[in-house]
Design an enzyme around this catalytic site. Structure first.
Site, PDB file in Angstrom:
ATOM      1  CB  SER A 104      -0.948  -0.046   1.202  1.00  0.00           C
ATOM      2  OG  SER A 104      -1.916   0.957   1.136  1.00  0.00           O
ATOM      3  CG  ASP A 246      -2.627   3.950  -1.323  1.00  0.00           C
ATOM      4  OD1 ASP A 246      -3.414   3.899  -2.286  1.00  0.00           O
ATOM      5  OD2 ASP A 246      -2.733   3.209  -0.329  1.00  0.00           O
ATOM      6  CG  ASP A 248      -2.970  -0.759  -2.239  1.00  0.00           C
ATOM      7  OD1 ASP A 248      -3.000   0.434  -1.862  1.00  0.00           O
ATOM      8  OD2 ASP A 248      -3.532  -1.676  -1.622  1.00  0.00           O
ATOM      9  CG  ASP A 250      -6.047   0.682  -0.454  1.00  0.00           C
ATOM     10  OD1 ASP A 250      -5.225   1.613  -0.477  1.00  0.00           O
ATOM     11  OD2 ASP A 250      -6.022  -0.233   0.406  1.00  0.00           O
TER      12      ASP A 250
END
EC number: 5.4.2.10
Length: 452
Positions: A104, A246, A248, A250
């Site tokens: 992340s 960010d 990833d 999400d």
């Protein structure tokens, strides 16, 4: 064995804490728990596997795929794709489980393994415990029972996932983005292709930064954890707004036309009013966390919208939403869940919906976000302490009580151990920022002395 799963999967320094052996073993255990034992029960299960662009994701993906296939699971590799994209494909393809390799917002040396159950949902604590227990049992005792011959899993690349996911994002938008100029900061991460393509197809004029991942530069001075470049680019290009993800994707944070940050609480406030207007905000309720700014709570009360608060972590927000049937929830950090369209926080979807609200109303993002006033909130991360004792230290409890008496009804204190990093977070909110800074600094010192 210590608890492997944190608030968002198993995470650590790749090839040190998170090794190929660990990733492989966890994947075999997950196959047994989430895919009903693989071929050993006569079922031919399928898994969707994706990753962010980190260099370590290449060998970790190989380990995960090997583990799943060795347990009799057919694997669809979707390559570099946002976490919510992997979750979406897990659901729409009817897969038994999904796996995402990503840490992340963490720095490049870290990586993580996130599992999704059928439907693309994050795992409940009970499932994580079962996976850990099975992993420990078979790494310290009896070896795995493994299929042979035609029983082993087959591996294939699934190139259609990219277009399927983008079509989904565009399909749920309430209106197009024609006429908007948007700067996108992709954090050199998993959304570097997806997000620009989606915004362009939706009609926006886009300027893209942080969209050249090389495996080593993810989150490096850019993205939702470093908004400076995006703020400067929005002002330089005269854009209507900026969107930051960010690693990833999400998460989503935003920047208004003047370069001011719009955080997750403000985004939730804008979307809550938009969804209520459209009759989509079930029970006129939004779900936040204990970290939600007090100004957000005040604004929602004024607008007649109830706020339910959970522990920090979008998984806990999601659990509350699913249990009570709520449609919108999220975190100040930018995890926003629109449950009718996603099973987890989706930064690209959030950015698209926020931009759609600007386009539909003709109002500026600053004007829309002005529905709430952020109270000063100071957050100090205290590293190198025993975070497991944050709730049991008498010295720390006394210091918190003193701080709460000083702040009175106009502020609050929150101490919590990080679920993804070895540190304790000290948060103080107050009407006066200097008071918040002073109280937070004193509490951080006590954390160091009491837990160091």
């Amino acid at each position: 064995m210590g608890r492997l799963f944190g608030t968002d999967g198993v995470r650590g320094v790749a090839n040190a804490d998170l090794t190929a052996e660990l990733a492989l073993g966890l994947s075999v255990a997950a196959a047994h728990v989430l895919a009903e034992g693989g071929t050993f029960e006569g079922h031919r299960p399928t898994a969707v596997v994706g990753r962010d662009p980190r260099a370590s994701g290449e060998f970790l993906e190989a380990a995960v795929v090997a583990g799943l296939a060795s347990a009799g699971v057919d694997v669809l590799r979707v390559g570099v794709l946002p976490t919510p994209g992997v979750a979406y494909l897990t659901g729409v393809l009817g897969a038994d489980l999904g796996v995402m390799l990503s840490a992340s917002h963490n720095a490049m040396p870290d990586n993580g393994v996130k599992f999704f159950a059928r439907g693309g949902h994050k795992l409940a604590d009970e499932l994580e415990i079962r996976i850990e227990s099975l992993y420990e049992e078979h790494t310290t005792g009896a070896p795995w029972a493994r299929p042979t011959g035609s029983g082993v899993g087959r591996v294939a690349d699934y190139a259609s996932g990219f277009d399927q996911y983008i079509a989904h994002l565009i399909g749920v938008l309430p209106n197009r983005l024609d006429g908007l100029k948007v700067v996108l900061d992709e954090a050199h991460g998993a959304a570097s292709r997806v997000s620009p393509e989606a915004f362009a197809r939706a009609g926006a004029e886009i300027i893209t930064i942080g969209a050249d991942p090389n495996g080593l530069n993810i989150n490096d001075g850019c993205g939702s954890t470093h908004l400076g470049l995006l703020q400067a680019a929005v002002v330089e290009h005269g854009a209507d707004l900026g969107i930051a993800h960010d690693g990833d994707a999400d998460r989503c944070l935003a920047v208004d036309a003047a370069g001011n940050e719009i955080d997750g609480d403000q985004i939730l406030a804008v979307l809550a009013l938009s969804m209520r207007e459209a009759g989509q905000l079930r029970k006129d309720t939004v779900v936040g966390t204990v970290m939600s700014n007090l100004g957000f709570k005040i604004a929602m009360e004024r607008e007649g919208i109830a706020l339910v608060q959970t522990a920090v972590g979008d998984r806990y927000v999601l659990e509350s939403m699913k249990a009570e049937g709520y449609a919108l929830g999220g975190e100040q950090s930018g995890h926003v869940i629109v449950l009718d369209h996603a099973t987890t926080g989706d930064g690209t979807l959030t950015g698209l919906m926020l931009a759609a609200r600007v386009a539909a109303t003709g109002r500026t993002l600053a004007d829309l976000a002005g529905v709430m006033t952020r109270l000063p909130q100071i957050l100090i991360n205290v590293p190198d302490v025993d975070k497991s004792r944050v709730n049991t230290s008498a010295e720390l409890a006394a210091a918190v009580a003193d701080a709460e008496r000083e702040l009175g009804a106009t502020g609050r204190v929150l101490l919590r151990s990080s679920g993804t990093e070895p540190l304790v977070r000290v948060m103080v909110e107050a009407a006066d920022i200097e008071q918040a800074k002073a109280v937070a600094g004193r509490l951080a010192d006590v954390v160091k002395s009491a837990l160091g």
